[in-house]
Scaffold this motif. Structure first.
Motif, mmCIF file in Angstrom:
data_model
loop_
_atom_site.group_PDB
_atom_site.id
_atom_site.type_symbol
_atom_site.label_atom_id
_atom_site.label_comp_id
_atom_site.label_asym_id
_atom_site.label_seq_id
_atom_site.Cartn_x
_atom_site.Cartn_y
_atom_site.Cartn_z
ATOM 1 N N GLY A 67 15.244 37.566 -19.667
ATOM 2 C CA GLY A 67 16.338 36.656 -19.948
ATOM 3 C C GLY A 67 17.594 36.968 -19.160
ATOM 4 N N PHE A 68 17.693 38.172 -18.607
ATOM 5 C CA PHE A 68 18.890 38.546 -17.854
ATOM 6 C C PHE A 68 19.032 37.681 -16.605
ATOM 7 C CE2 PHE A 68 21.047 40.971 -14.555
ATOM 8 C CZ PHE A 68 22.238 41.248 -15.194
ATOM 9 N N ALA A 83 15.724 28.888 -14.119
ATOM 10 C CA ALA A 83 15.089 29.564 -15.255
ATOM 11 C C ALA A 83 13.719 30.160 -14.903
ATOM 12 C CB ALA A 83 15.001 28.614 -16.442
ATOM 13 N N PRO A 84 12.772 29.391 -14.352
ATOM 14 C CA PRO A 84 11.486 30.018 -14.031
ATOM 15 C C PRO A 84 11.588 31.060 -12.926
ATOM 16 C CG PRO A 84 11.418 27.669 -13.526
ATOM 17 C CD PRO A 84 12.723 27.952 -14.164
ATOM 18 N N LEU A 85 12.457 30.825 -11.942
ATOM 19 C CA LEU A 85 12.613 31.828 -10.889
ATOM 20 C C LEU A 85 13.276 33.089 -11.432
ATOM 21 C CD1 LEU A 85 13.687 29.565 -7.910
ATOM 22 C CD2 LEU A 85 11.511 30.739 -8.217
ATOM 23 N N GLY A 86 14.205 32.934 -12.361
ATOM 24 C CA GLY A 86 14.808 34.095 -13.013
ATOM 25 C C GLY A 86 13.796 34.862 -13.840
ATOM 26 N N LEU A 87 12.881 34.155 -14.487
ATOM 27 C CA LEU A 87 11.824 34.828 -15.245
ATOM 28 C C LEU A 87 10.922 35.637 -14.320
ATOM 29 C CD1 LEU A 87 10.342 35.325 -17.923
ATOM 30 C CD2 LEU A 87 9.004 33.270 -17.428
ATOM 31 N N SER A 134 20.978 30.882 -13.796
ATOM 32 C CA SER A 134 21.417 29.556 -14.254
ATOM 33 C C SER A 134 22.926 29.424 -14.129
ATOM 34 C CB SER A 134 20.983 29.327 -15.699
ATOM 35 O OG SER A 134 19.575 29.341 -15.807
ATOM 36 N N ALA A 135 23.658 30.452 -14.526
ATOM 37 C CA ALA A 135 25.120 30.424 -14.390
ATOM 38 C C ALA A 135 25.526 30.379 -12.913
ATOM 39 C CB ALA A 135 25.724 31.644 -15.079
ATOM 40 N N THR A 136 24.786 31.073 -12.068
ATOM 41 C CA THR A 136 25.071 31.052 -10.633
ATOM 42 C C THR A 136 24.873 29.658 -10.057
ATOM 43 O OG1 THR A 136 24.442 33.372 -10.391
ATOM 44 C CG2 THR A 136 24.389 32.024 -8.410
#
Length: 174
Positions: free
Chosen positions: A86-87, A71-75, A93-95
């Motif tokens: 959020g993408f 989550a934080p790395l995706g942000l 997260s799904a990965t």
């Protein structure tokens, strides 16, 4: 001759680097920062370097990766790549969950299986980018996404190699 005698001498007292737990996350964030380079292009041909680094690290080592790091790395990736907020959080997260399932279901993996897993994940990533762009009103055919898909798939071995070298340094095995 014993195989141990052929290897380089072991260095006693040398262990993992001081910040060994944070190196994987820092390298994924640094790979996401590559999107801020001043590359001018009318089409997005370059891969999502942060996603490639995330897949490379996760396929190489599952132990330093708590699932909540996605989550934080995706942000961070969303902020620097310009994707909707959020993408990458949802996709990464799904990965991570998918790679956890793959780890539990497979007994062994070789390089080619990992490349195929990465290919499927990269294809899903590019397809979702295309779908989000279509939902946002961009009228572009999927054929414009093929160069990014092919370059990303071909760049994965380079990313995996770089991550393996960083991991050797991180663990003090140089």
């Amino acid at each position: 001759m014993v195989r141990a005698a052929l290897s380089s001498p072991k260095r006693f007292g040398q262990g993992p680097s001081r910040y060994a737990l944070w190196v994987p996350a820092a390298t994924v964030a640094a790979a996401s920062f590559l999107a801020a380079l001043p590359i001018v292009s009318t089409s997005g041909w370059f891969p999502d370097f942060g996603f490639l680094a995330l897949i490379s690290w996760r396929l190489l080592r599952a132990d330093p990766w708590p699932a909540w790091w996605a989550a934080p790395l995706g942000l961070v990736n969303d902020l620097f790549t310009g994707y909707p907020i959020g993408f990458s959080i949802a996709l990464w997260s799904a990965t991570m969950l998918a790679l956890d399932l793959i780890d539990r279901r497979t007994m062994w993996r070789d390089y080619w299986i990992e490349w195929m897993v990465a290919t499927v994940l990269i294809a899903i990533d590019v397809w979702l980018h295309w779908r989000v762009a279509r939902l946002a009103g961009a009228d572009l055919p999927f054929t414009l996404m093929l160069p990014q898909l092919l370059i990303s798939i071909c760049a994965f071995p380079l990313s995996a190699w770089a991550v393996s070298r960083i991991d050797r340094w991180r663990l003090g095995r140089q």
